[in-house]
Each structure stands twice: as structure tokens, then as C-alpha cells.
Design an enzyme around this catalytic site. Structure first.
Site, PDB file in Angstrom:
ATOM      1  N   ALA A   1       0.821  -1.226   0.000  1.00  0.00           N
ATOM      2  CA  ALA A   1       0.000   0.000   0.000  1.00  0.00           C
ATOM      3  C   ALA A   1       0.850   1.271   0.000  1.00  0.00           C
ATOM      4  O   ALA A   1       1.998   1.258   0.431  1.00  0.00           O
ATOM      5  CB  ALA A   1      -0.904  -0.018   1.234  1.00  0.00           C
ATOM      6  N   PRO A   2       0.265   2.387  -0.470  1.00  0.00           N
ATOM      7  CA  PRO A   2       0.948   3.689  -0.450  1.00  0.00           C
ATOM      8  C   PRO A   2       0.624   4.458   0.832  1.00  0.00           C
ATOM      9  O   PRO A   2      -0.088   3.955   1.700  1.00  0.00           O
ATOM     10  CB  PRO A   2       0.345   4.386  -1.663  1.00  0.00           C
ATOM     11  CG  PRO A   2      -1.064   3.913  -1.659  1.00  0.00           C
ATOM     12  CD  PRO A   2      -1.072   2.525  -1.091  1.00  0.00           C
ATOM     13  N   TRP A   3       1.102   5.698   0.882  1.00  0.00           N
ATOM     14  CA  TRP A   3       0.991   6.465   2.126  1.00  0.00           C
ATOM     15  C   TRP A   3      -0.138   7.488   2.119  1.00  0.00           C
ATOM     16  O   TRP A   3      -0.359   8.158   3.109  1.00  0.00           O
ATOM     17  CB  TRP A   3       2.296   7.195   2.421  1.00  0.00           C
ATOM     18  CG  TRP A   3       2.985   7.802   1.225  1.00  0.00           C
ATOM     19  CD1 TRP A   3       4.094   7.306   0.606  1.00  0.00           C
ATOM     20  CD2 TRP A   3       2.642   8.991   0.499  1.00  0.00           C
ATOM     21  NE1 TRP A   3       4.454   8.100  -0.458  1.00  0.00           N
ATOM     22  CE2 TRP A   3       3.591   9.145  -0.551  1.00  0.00           C
ATOM     23  CE3 TRP A   3       1.632   9.950   0.630  1.00  0.00           C
ATOM     24  CZ2 TRP A   3       3.560  10.199  -1.463  1.00  0.00           C
ATOM     25  CZ3 TRP A   3       1.590  11.001  -0.275  1.00  0.00           C
ATOM     26  CH2 TRP A   3       2.541  11.118  -1.296  1.00  0.00           C
TER      27      TRP A   3
ATOM     28  N   LYS B   1       1.787  -5.218   3.416  1.00  0.00           N
ATOM     29  CA  LYS B   1       2.870  -4.291   3.778  1.00  0.00           C
ATOM     30  C   LYS B   1       2.394  -2.849   3.602  1.00  0.00           C
ATOM     31  O   LYS B   1       2.132  -2.414   2.477  1.00  0.00           O
ATOM     32  CB  LYS B   1       4.104  -4.515   2.890  1.00  0.00           C
ATOM     33  CG  LYS B   1       5.305  -3.734   3.425  1.00  0.00           C
ATOM     34  CD  LYS B   1       6.470  -3.683   2.459  1.00  0.00           C
ATOM     35  CE  LYS B   1       6.399  -2.528   1.509  1.00  0.00           C
ATOM     36  NZ  LYS B   1       6.357  -1.198   2.121  1.00  0.00           N
TER      37      LYS B   1
ATOM     38  N   GLU C   1       6.264   2.405   4.178  1.00  0.00           N
ATOM     39  CA  GLU C   1       7.233   2.607   5.261  1.00  0.00           C
ATOM     40  C   GLU C   1       7.022   3.950   5.961  1.00  0.00           C
ATOM     41  O   GLU C   1       7.446   4.147   7.088  1.00  0.00           O
ATOM     42  CB  GLU C   1       8.663   2.483   4.742  1.00  0.00           C
ATOM     43  CG  GLU C   1       9.054   3.409   3.593  1.00  0.00           C
ATOM     44  CD  GLU C   1       8.707   2.814   2.217  1.00  0.00           C
ATOM     45  OE1 GLU C   1       7.649   2.163   2.084  1.00  0.00           O
ATOM     46  OE2 GLU C   1       9.497   3.024   1.271  1.00  0.00           O
TER      47      GLU C   1
ATOM     48  N   GLU D   1      -2.612  -0.659  -9.270  1.00  0.00           N
ATOM     49  CA  GLU D   1      -3.327   0.627  -9.212  1.00  0.00           C
ATOM     50  C   GLU D   1      -2.256   1.687  -9.146  1.00  0.00           C
ATOM     51  O   GLU D   1      -1.656   1.876  -8.087  1.00  0.00           O
ATOM     52  CB  GLU D   1      -4.123   0.687  -7.917  1.00  0.00           C
ATOM     53  CG  GLU D   1      -5.372  -0.118  -7.914  1.00  0.00           C
ATOM     54  CD  GLU D   1      -6.535   0.683  -8.406  1.00  0.00           C
ATOM     55  OE1 GLU D   1      -6.311   1.676  -9.144  1.00  0.00           O
ATOM     56  OE2 GLU D   1      -7.646   0.326  -8.079  1.00  0.00           O
TER      57      GLU D   1
ATOM     58  N   CYS E   1      -4.465  10.102  -6.440  1.00  0.00           N
ATOM     59  CA  CYS E   1      -4.245   9.754  -7.849  1.00  0.00           C
ATOM     60  C   CYS E   1      -5.414  10.187  -8.733  1.00  0.00           C
ATOM     61  O   CYS E   1      -5.292  10.180  -9.955  1.00  0.00           O
ATOM     62  CB  CYS E   1      -3.988   8.264  -7.971  1.00  0.00           C
ATOM     63  SG  CYS E   1      -5.155   7.329  -7.026  1.00  0.00           S
TER      64      CYS E   1
HETATM   65  P1  NAD Z   1       5.475   3.981  -4.133  1.00  0.00           P
HETATM   66  O1  NAD Z   1       5.311   3.206  -5.375  1.00  0.00           O
HETATM   67  O2  NAD Z   1       6.765   4.642  -3.856  1.00  0.00           O
HETATM   68  O3  NAD Z   1       5.200   3.038  -2.877  1.00  0.00           O
HETATM   69  C1  NAD Z   1       4.024   2.273  -2.770  1.00  0.00           C
HETATM   70  C2  NAD Z   1       4.335   1.026  -1.981  1.00  0.00           C
HETATM   71  O4  NAD Z   1       5.197   0.213  -2.763  1.00  0.00           O
HETATM   72  C3  NAD Z   1       5.053   1.277  -0.667  1.00  0.00           C
HETATM   73  O5  NAD Z   1       4.557   0.395   0.309  1.00  0.00           O
HETATM   74  C4  NAD Z   1       6.497   0.949  -1.009  1.00  0.00           C
HETATM   75  O6  NAD Z   1       7.254   0.518   0.109  1.00  0.00           O
HETATM   76  C5  NAD Z   1       6.308  -0.193  -1.992  1.00  0.00           C
HETATM   77  N1  NAD Z   1       7.427  -0.413  -2.895  1.00  0.00           N
HETATM   78  C6  NAD Z   1       8.256   0.510  -3.447  1.00  0.00           C
HETATM   79  N2  NAD Z   1       9.167  -0.102  -4.242  1.00  0.00           N
HETATM   80  C7  NAD Z   1       8.898  -1.432  -4.195  1.00  0.00           C
HETATM   81  C8  NAD Z   1       9.483  -2.580  -4.801  1.00  0.00           C
HETATM   82  N3  NAD Z   1      10.524  -2.477  -5.612  1.00  0.00           N
HETATM   83  N4  NAD Z   1       8.947  -3.790  -4.532  1.00  0.00           N
HETATM   84  C9  NAD Z   1       7.888  -3.902  -3.711  1.00  0.00           C
HETATM   85  N5  NAD Z   1       7.297  -2.861  -3.097  1.00  0.00           N
HETATM   86  C10 NAD Z   1       7.794  -1.639  -3.337  1.00  0.00           C
HETATM   87  O7  NAD Z   1       4.262   4.986  -4.121  1.00  0.00           O
HETATM   88  P2  NAD Z   1       3.905   6.051  -2.976  1.00  0.00           P
HETATM   89  O8  NAD Z   1       4.908   7.138  -3.123  1.00  0.00           O
HETATM   90  O9  NAD Z   1       3.737   5.395  -1.650  1.00  0.00           O
HETATM   91  O10 NAD Z   1       2.446   6.513  -3.431  1.00  0.00           O
HETATM   92  C11 NAD Z   1       2.268   7.472  -4.396  1.00  0.00           C
HETATM   93  C12 NAD Z   1       1.909   6.855  -5.729  1.00  0.00           C
HETATM   94  O11 NAD Z   1       0.814   5.960  -5.594  1.00  0.00           O
HETATM   95  C13 NAD Z   1       1.467   7.904  -6.712  1.00  0.00           C
HETATM   96  O12 NAD Z   1       2.031   7.678  -7.969  1.00  0.00           O
HETATM   97  C14 NAD Z   1      -0.040   7.708  -6.776  1.00  0.00           C
HETATM   98  O13 NAD Z   1      -0.638   8.151  -7.928  1.00  0.00           O
HETATM   99  C15 NAD Z   1      -0.186   6.245  -6.554  1.00  0.00           C
HETATM  100  N6  NAD Z   1      -1.540   5.955  -6.041  1.00  0.00           N
HETATM  101  C16 NAD Z   1      -2.428   5.333  -6.873  1.00  0.00           C
HETATM  102  C17 NAD Z   1      -3.724   5.062  -6.441  1.00  0.00           C
HETATM  103  C18 NAD Z   1      -4.727   4.395  -7.340  1.00  0.00           C
HETATM  104  O14 NAD Z   1      -5.783   4.034  -6.874  1.00  0.00           O
HETATM  105  N7  NAD Z   1      -4.454   4.201  -8.616  1.00  0.00           N
HETATM  106  C19 NAD Z   1      -4.092   5.404  -5.133  1.00  0.00           C
HETATM  107  C20 NAD Z   1      -3.166   6.020  -4.325  1.00  0.00           C
HETATM  108  C21 NAD Z   1      -1.871   6.280  -4.786  1.00  0.00           C
END
Ligand code: NAD
Length: 484
Positions: free
Chosen positions: A151-153, A177, A180, A251, A285
Site C-alpha cells: 500500500a501507499p501512504w 505491507k 514505510e 493501481e 491519484c
Molecule cells: P510507491 O510506489 O513509492 O510506494 C508504494 C508502496 O510500494 C510502498 O509500500 C512501497 O514501500 C512499496 N514499494 C516501493 N518499491 C517497491 C518494490 N521495488 N517492490 C515492492 N514494493 C515496493 O508509491 P507512494 O509514493 O507510496 O504513493 C504514491 C503513488 O501511488 C502515486 O504515484 C499515486 O498516484 C499512486 N496511487 C495510486 C492510487 C490508485 O488508486 N491508482 C491510489 C493512491 C496512490
């Protein structure tokens, strides 16, 4: 706000255990202060979590929909019972105004668990029958197995609900997960989840993306990976998943176009964009961030929206006065600032309001409106994920439609006009997972949410999500001796 208890234990195989990996500082982005540190899972703990989910799967996958619905309803009740504490944690860990976490995030989280509790009991599908003479066919939907959910933050608890509820409802076991940056709310719910679910059905591990995240994705016993996050993260996950042909549910980002026609209700547009372009400091997003305004309404829209955006309350001492919070980190704030700086380096782009880092504590950025933007500008093409909205003028609707669709993203869009015929024709031709008419950003647990193109292809919410978390199977029985 009373300071809520900060929980740091992970949930592995039905036990609440301290992480044995490196400790990560967890910040309050509204002040920049360190709230606590949470130790990540070690690789051994990650292994234990995946093995626990694998062991729990046979029994959980054979529970009835009613039994799983019972567990989801109990989780929804636990969310309600802890709502005040969970809202306080979302506010602390994301810097969201507390009243908004209370009013928006918490009820939406509980509702998602309640929706899937009902949806799993009334799924629909193809009819059983004799499609080959002398043979009866029937179709089943079965769970996939162990699902890694990442999940994201931006909405920590709500995103957890979007991932956990349909996966559990469909009969899968999970290793979840959180980001972080924002583990606190799901860790606070972990003791209740432990009471409700059999050991191993849902495991929660903390850790960074490149470490624990990628080890989780690469684990051979994980059969499906569900990610909400960045496009680049999605690409990395696809590469890793390809090695063992895991199912993926992605997503990813968005850059929502907002087509404002000359005949739109200007007041509604201004209010709508003021709210839905800047909600959660634009870290959404689906944020209404890319406006195409028709020539006849353009100048009034820029003027009125500029005043409205300048009035958005943020970074006030009294939290209840705030309408938006900060960016999640100094890095994210600086990223937003550099997008705006580069945009304003273009002579044709005009700063209507904002465009500066807030000078006080925390990671705030001023709500920003930029006008005069052109289709090929970076600020129009790329996701900023901050409180920044651009305006581009257009003459013909066909032009707006082409520009709106000229994007690598395909998650959300909106059309503003008082002519329903025009609205529907535009909506039909927009290449986005969702198009709102005369509104933006509204979600319903019953309706699918997800994108096209590089925004990914997983559907969250709705019974479509149950399908994503299950596999369709065909059972065919040859008839024996013919009855009379
Ligand atoms: P991120 O991709 O940096 O992180 C998301 C999750 O992925 C975190 O838990 C992170 O620890 C994990 N992660 C990162 N690299 C990884 C890897 N190599 N392997 C496995 N896991 C990994 O994104 P973010 O900065 O937390 O969130 C912002 C992004 O999320 C934006 O681009 C936003 O548009 C997108 N978002 C999309 C939606 C949707 O519904 N489409 C909803 C919310 C956020």
C-alpha cells in the site's frame, strides 16, 4: 487531540511481534518531528509470514462466504470501535486535519469491509448447463492463494481496507505491507485483527520497498501481488512477478483531466476544483489537477478559482481550521516545488496563486494554481502528487477531448457542463477508468475504481475487485448412462 497509543508490533502467524530488522523513523509531516521508530521485519520474519499465510490458506479458502462475511463485519465493527484512535493516528502520521480523517477516512474504511461482507454472499456468474451434449458444465470462482498486498501512504487505512477486504472475502490469505512512511494506523488495528481472524490468514509486515517489499514480491509461495503505488514501482513488480508468473493487480498513478465547457455552472466548478483538486494536499491519484477550460469561461474561471484556491486554509495552529495538510515528506514537498519551479521557468505559464514552500514547520506547500499551460508542458503531462492545478485554454470540444486523452495515465477524469447530452458524449469518449459529470472524486464502495494505460489495470472496490482476487474455474462432468 489526545495522543494515541503508538503500536509497533507486526502481525505474523497470529502473533504480535516486534520487528527484528532495521528501525525506521516515523515522522509527523505537519511538524517534521519524529513520532517513534518502527523496526522492519527481518527476512526470517518475512519468510515466517508468507509460510503462515500458505499454511492458513487451505482452511480459510474452504470457509463459507457467510463465515468470511462474519469476519469482515467484525473488522468493520473494530474499525468503528477504534475510530477515534485510528483517526488520530492518520492525522499524526499523514498530517491530515483530524476532523477530515474522522469524517472521511474512517467511515469509508469501515464501509469497504461491510460492502465486501455483503458482496461475497451474492456473487453472480455464468449459468451451469449442457454446453457439450452429454456433459454438464459449471463455473466456480476460487481464491488465488497467498496474496502480497502493498500500500501507499496517501490514505493508509483506507488503502489497507481496499486491499485486505476483497482479498479476504474471496478466500485468500495475505501478507500486507503498509508504506514505510505510514504504518501506524494498521499496526494499531493489528491486535483486533488478530482476535478476529485465524492465525496466518492476515499477516502485517513493515519495511521499505526495495528491501522487504521486493523480497515479498519475489517469494515463490506468493501467488498474487497487489500494489497501489507509483508506475515505476508497478514496472519493477511486473518484472519480478514475471519470473514466477504471479497474478498482479496494479493501481498506479493518475493525472485527471477536467473539461470545463462554456456552459458549465461556474460556481460549482470553482467549488469542485477547490475541493477535489487540493484534497489531501493533492496527494490523490484522482485529484482534479489538469483543467481544460473553454475560451468563453476560461478567464472568469481562472480569476474566481485563483481567489478560491488562495483561501484554502492550511498550516494553521488550530488543526480544526485546516482544510488540507502537508506533503508526506520533505522529499515529496521538494519534488512538488521543483515541478512548479520548472513550470514557471516557461514564459507562457502564469502563477495565479501559491507556488512556494510554506515557511513554517512541517512539509507544507502552498495551494497553487498555474494558468496558460500548454499540452506538452511537463506540468500538464506528469503527475505532481501535490496541491498544484494547471489550466489550459481550448476552443473546440474535440481539441479538449484529444488533449485529455493525450496522456500516459488513464485513471480519472471529469466533465463540467449543463448539457447532459454533451456530457455523456464526452464521457463516452474519455479513456479513463472513471469519468464524473459535474463532480469529481466521489467514490462508492459498490462501483469499480481503477485505471487504463499506465495507471494500471486492477479494480478496487465493487464486485469487480472480488473477481480480480479470484480465479474462474470450469468443472465439467460427463453424463453416465442416459436416464429414460
Ligand atoms: P510507491 O510506489 O513509492 O510506494 C508504494 C508502496 O510500494 C510502498 O509500500 C512501497 O514501500 C512499496 N514499494 C516501493 N518499491 C517497491 C518494490 N521495488 N517492490 C515492492 N514494493 C515496493 O508509491 P507512494 O509514493 O507510496 O504513493 C504514491 C503513488 O501511488 C502515486 O504515484 C499515486 O498516484 C499512486 N496511487 C495510486 C492510487 C490508485 O488508486 N491508482 C491510489 C493512491 C496512490
Amino acid at each position: 487531540m489526545n495522543t494515541p497509543t503508538l503500536h509497533s508490533a507486526l502481525l505474523i502467524d497470529g502473533q504480535l511481534v516486534g520487528g527484528e530488522g532495521v528501525a525506521e523513523a516515523i515522522l509527523n509531516p505537519a511538524s517534521g518531528e519524529v513520532l517513534c521508530s518502527i523496526a522492519e521485519a527481518s527476512l526470517e520474519q518475512l519468510e515466517a509470514a508468507v509460510q503462515a499465510a500458505h499454511r492458513a490458506f487451505p482452511a480459510w479458502s474452504r470457509t463459507t462466504p457467510a463465515q468470511r462475511a462474519g469476519a469482515l463485519l467484525a473488522i468493520a465493527d473494530a474499525v468503528d470501535a477504534q475510530a477515534e484512535q485510528l483517526a488520530a493516528l492518520e492525522a499524526l502520521n499523514c498530517g491530515k486535519p483530524l476532523h477530515l480523517a474522522r469524517q472521511d477516512d474512517l467511515p469509508a474504511t469501515a464501509d469497504v469491509f461491510r460492502f465486501f461482507a455483503g458482496a461475497v454472499r451474492c456473487q453472480q456468474g455464468q449459468l451451469a448447463g449442457e454446453y457439450v451434449a452429454g456433459h454438464t458444465s459449471l463455473v466456480r470462482r476460487d481464491p488465488v492463494g497467498v496474496v502480497a498486498s502493498i500500500a501507499p501512504w496517501n490514505y493508509p487505512l483506507m488503502m489497507a481496507a481496499w486491499k485486505i477486504a476483497p482479498a479476504l472475502a474471496a478466500g485468500n490469505c495475505l501478507v500486507f505491507k503498509p508504506s514505510e512512511h505510514t504504518p501506524l494506523s494498521i499496526l494499531a488495528l493489528a491486535p483486533a485483527l488478530r482476535e478476529i481472524l485465524p492465525a496466518g490468514v492476515l499477516n502485517i509486515v513493515c519495511g521499505g520497498g526495495e528491501g522487504i517489499g521486493s523480497s515479498l514480491v519475489g517469494h515463490p509461495k506468493v501467488r498474487m501481488v497487489s500494489l497501489t503505488g507509483d508506475i515505476v514501482t508497478g514496472q519493477k513488480i511486473l518484472q519480478s512477478a514475471a519470473r514466477t508468473l504471479k497474478r498482479t493487480h496494479l493501481e498506479l498513478g493518475g493525472k485527471a483531466p477536467v473539461i470545463v465547457c462554456d456552459d458549465a455552472d461556474l460556481e460549482a466548478v470553482v467549488q469542485g476544483i477547490r475541493t477535489h483538486g487540493y484534497y489531501n494536499a493533492g496527494q490523490d491519484c484522482t485529484a482534479a489537477c489538469r483543467i481544460y477550460a473553454q475560451a468563453g469561461i476560461h478567464d472568469r474561471l481562472v480569476a474566481e478559482l485563483g481567489d478560491a484556491v488562495a483561501s484554502i486554509r492550511f498550516a494553521r495552529k488550530k488543526d480544526a481550521d485546516n482544510e488540507i495538510g502537508p506533503l508526506i515528506s520533505a522529499r515529496q514537498r521538494d519534488r512538488v516545488a521543483s515541478f512548479v519551479e520548472r513550470a514557471l521557468g516557461q514564459p507562457h505559464i502564469e502563477r495565479v496563486t501559491g507556488a512556494a514552500v510554506h515557511s513554517g514547520p512541517g512539509f507544507h506547500y502552498q495551494p497553487t494554481l498555474l494558468a496558460g499551460c500548454r499540452q506538452n508542458d511537463e506540468i500538464v503531462q506528469r503527475e505532481v502528487f501535490g496541491p498544484v492545478v494547471t489550466v489550459t485554454r481550448f476552443d473546440q470540444l474535440s481539441q479538449a477531448l484529444d488533449w485529455a486523452n493525450d496522456s500516459e495515465y488513464g485513471l480519472a477524469s471529469s466533465v463540467w457542463t449543463q448539457n447532459l447530452d454533451k456530457a455523456l458524449q464526452l464521457a463516452n469518449r474519455l479513456q479513463y477508468g472513471c469519468t464524473w459529470i459535474n463532480t469529481h472524486f466521489m467514490l462508492a464502495s459498490e462501483m469499480p475504481h481503477g485505471g487504463l494505460k499506465r495507471s494500471g489495470y486492477g479494480k478496487d472496490l465493487s464486485s469487480d475487485s472480488l473477481q480480480d482476487y479470484s480465479v474462474v474455474r470450469h468443472i465439467m462432468a460427463r453424463h453416465g448412462q442416459q436416464l429414460d
